[in-house]
Write a protein that holds these residues in place. Structure first.
Motif, PDB file in Angstrom:
ATOM      1  N   PRO A 163       0.784  -1.245   0.000  1.00 15.56           N
ATOM      2  CA  PRO A 163       0.000   0.000   0.000  1.00 15.56           C
ATOM      3  C   PRO A 163       0.812   1.289   0.000  1.00 15.56           C
ATOM      4  O   PRO A 163       0.317   2.327  -0.430  1.00 15.56           O
ATOM      5  CB  PRO A 163      -0.831  -0.120   1.279  1.00 15.56           C
ATOM      6  N   HIS A 164       2.051   1.248   0.471  1.00 14.67           N
ATOM      7  CA  HIS A 164       2.820   2.484   0.599  1.00 14.67           C
ATOM      8  C   HIS A 164       3.852   2.676  -0.503  1.00 14.67           C
ATOM      9  O   HIS A 164       4.567   3.674  -0.503  1.00 14.67           O
ATOM     10  CB  HIS A 164       3.520   2.528   1.970  1.00 14.67           C
ATOM     11  N   ALA A 165       3.943   1.728  -1.428  1.00 17.79           N
ATOM     12  CA  ALA A 165       4.955   1.822  -2.492  1.00 17.79           C
ATOM     13  C   ALA A 165       4.373   2.463  -3.746  1.00 17.79           C
ATOM     14  O   ALA A 165       3.182   2.340  -4.029  1.00 17.79           O
ATOM     15  CB  ALA A 165       5.495   0.438  -2.831  1.00 17.79           C
ATOM     16  N   GLU A 166       5.219   3.154  -4.481  1.00 19.23           N
ATOM     17  CA  GLU A 166       4.809   3.735  -5.751  1.00 19.23           C
ATOM     18  C   GLU A 166       5.066   2.775  -6.908  1.00 19.23           C
ATOM     19  O   GLU A 166       4.473   2.902  -7.977  1.00 19.23           O
ATOM     20  CB  GLU A 166       5.564   5.044  -6.004  1.00 19.23           C
ATOM     21  N   LYS A 167       5.939   1.795  -6.671  1.00 14.13           N
ATOM     22  CA  LYS A 167       6.336   0.875  -7.717  1.00 14.13           C
ATOM     23  C   LYS A 167       6.648  -0.474  -7.088  1.00 14.13           C
ATOM     24  O   LYS A 167       7.103  -0.541  -5.936  1.00 14.13           O
ATOM     25  CB  LYS A 167       7.580   1.427  -8.433  1.00 14.13           C
ATOM     26  N   ALA A 168       6.411  -1.560  -7.821  1.00  9.32           N
ATOM     27  CA  ALA A 168       6.700  -2.891  -7.289  1.00  9.32           C
ATOM     28  C   ALA A 168       6.985  -3.854  -8.437  1.00  9.32           C
ATOM     29  O   ALA A 168       6.582  -3.624  -9.581  1.00  9.32           O
ATOM     30  CB  ALA A 168       5.532  -3.403  -6.449  1.00  9.32           C
ATOM     31  N   ILE A 169       7.673  -4.937  -8.094  1.00  8.22           N
ATOM     32  CA  ILE A 169       7.925  -6.020  -9.042  1.00  8.22           C
ATOM     33  C   ILE A 169       7.113  -7.222  -8.589  1.00  8.22           C
ATOM     34  O   ILE A 169       7.069  -7.535  -7.391  1.00  8.22           O
ATOM     35  CB  ILE A 169       9.418  -6.392  -9.068  1.00  8.22           C
ATOM     36  N   TYR A 170       6.467  -7.894  -9.542  1.00  7.95           N
ATOM     37  CA  TYR A 170       5.820  -9.174  -9.241  1.00  7.95           C
ATOM     38  C   TYR A 170       6.578 -10.279  -9.963  1.00  7.95           C
ATOM     39  O   TYR A 170       6.913 -10.132 -11.150  1.00  7.95           O
ATOM     40  CB  TYR A 170       4.353  -9.197  -9.699  1.00  7.95           C
ATOM     41  N   VAL A 171       6.847 -11.388  -9.254  1.00 10.67           N
ATOM     42  CA  VAL A 171       7.477 -12.551  -9.889  1.00 10.67           C
ATOM     43  C   VAL A 171       6.753 -13.823  -9.465  1.00 10.67           C
ATOM     44  O   VAL A 171       6.292 -13.937  -8.325  1.00 10.67           O
ATOM     45  CB  VAL A 171       8.978 -12.673  -9.541  1.00 10.67           C
ATOM     46  N   ASP A 172       6.657 -14.778 -10.386  1.00  7.62           N
ATOM     47  CA  ASP A 172       6.160 -16.105 -10.058  1.00  7.62           C
ATOM     48  C   ASP A 172       7.187 -16.835  -9.202  1.00  7.62           C
ATOM     49  O   ASP A 172       8.349 -16.411  -9.100  1.00  7.62           O
ATOM     50  CB  ASP A 172       5.890 -16.900 -11.341  1.00  7.62           C
TER      51      ASP A 172
END
Length: 360
Positions: A163-172
């Motif tokens: 909730p507090h991040a502006e950017k994120a990475i998603y990985v399997d």
């Protein structure tokens, strides 16, 4: 002489007052940070655990910039998530924080695996995913109740997870990273784009591949173009699909465009109208993403998602190409922890044995 003593007394009093104010502000900031790290999320995504600080030695060596990495960890594939996180952590000097999405019955096992191995210095949240958020959005076959894996939909709820991040990475969980994750995090996203994926048709993966997967590289492999609802979208059937197993998300843009609600809308419509293709892909997470991000996504470097390593047991790529890849992805039926997939020995290098002995 008396005047000098008065001045000294005033100076001492001023210093004491300053120290008291500074102490008060520090306590207030500390309380604020504690609240931020323990806030509950909506939609049943509840933070369970967090390691807030690495040892000073690691803090000095690593960059201060926080990189949020989201990964799902189901009990039957926990070793995969462990190996993926280990490969990310060991190949970067950046301040990575993992957001590990799991189910309640996996939490204790996961916590033991992290705390009692070489991974004890990882910074992470453990988040419990409540499958009830999927009610009415996923069609469950009574004869195949276990075929629906709730955690595969965690990627739809990124703003709630981080909730507090502006950017994120998603990985399997079936990936291994061989380079600095900071490079992937720094992928430029075009204005108005909420995510960046690796396109199928133009990827290095498919240029090097010996055998392709036919129409699974196009939209027609994932969506039923016989349905009027799909035809009304005017999406070209031969449009290149993309792989949602690795992507970078601009969470500010994601929230502005209400991406999660858009994805849920198409999930619900599919339950009513069966909009997904049944011929090739068999995927229930990719189709809504393809619709919502049609010609509205940026691209990541193809070497950051070298996939199809799990498509068959044979070696699809040369050893030189695999070594040059920045991220290896064993999507498909053959997983490296089963030791039948190609280049399973690369995955095993990053695997951390289960201290409980449950997973070998």
């Amino acid at each position: 002489m008396t005047l000098r003593k008065v001045n000294i007394s005033i100076l001492v009093a001023a210093v004491v007052i300053f120290l008291l104010v500074l102490h008060h502000n520090f306590l207030g900031l500390s309380d604020l940070l504690k609240r931020e790290l323990t806030d509950s999320n909506p939609l049943g995504l509840q933070p369970i655990d967090f390691i807030p600080a690495a040892p000073q030695r690691l803090t000095d060596e690593r960059n201060d910039r926080e990189i949020s990495v989201v990964i799902a960890a189901s009990d039957e594939r926990l070793g995969g998530a462990i190996a993926a996180m280990n490969s990310i952590y060991r190949n970067t000097r950046s301040n990575v924080v993992f957001y590990i999405v799991t189910l309640n019955d996996t939490v204790d096992h996961l916590r033991l695996w992290l705390r009692n191995t070489a991974l004890k210095n990882l910074r992470y949240h453990i988040l419990n995913f409540d499958p009830r958020v999927l009610e009415g959005k996923v069609q469950v076959d009574p004869q195949k109740a276990d075929s629906i894996k709730p955690l595969t939909f965690a990627r739809f709820y990124l703003p709630n997870l981080v909730p507090h991040a502006e950017k994120a990475i998603y990985v399997d969980d079936d990936i291994i990273v061989q380079d600095d994750i900071l490079e992937l995090y720094n992928t430029p996203l075009k204005p108005g784009h909420a995510a960046a994926f690796s396109d199928d048709c133009d990827s290095t993966t498919n240029k090097v591949a010996v055998r392709g997967a036919g129409n699974q590289y196009n939209y027609i492999g994932f969506l039923d173009y016989k349905k009027e609802t799909i035809r009304k979208l005017a999406m070209k059937a031969n449009t290149c699909s993309f792989n949602p197993g690795v992507f970078v998300a601009n969470l500010t843009e994601w929230k502005l465009q209400n991406i999660t609600k858009q994805l849920e809308k198409w999930m619900t419509l599919n339950v009513a109208e069966e909009l997904y293709s049944r011929t090739l892909s068999g995927s229930i997470t990719t189709p809504p993403l393809l619709i919502v991000f049609y010609k509205q996504h940026s691209s990541i470097d193809p070497l950051w998602n070298v996939r199809h390593l799990g498509s068959n047991a044979g070696k699809r790529y040369s050893p030189q190409f695999v070594k040059a890849a920045k991220l290896l992805h064993w999507n498909g039926h053959f997983k490296p922890w089963g030791r039948t997939a190609s280049y399973a020995e690369v995955w095993e290098k990053w695997y951390v044995p289960d201290p409980t002995g449950i997973n070998v």
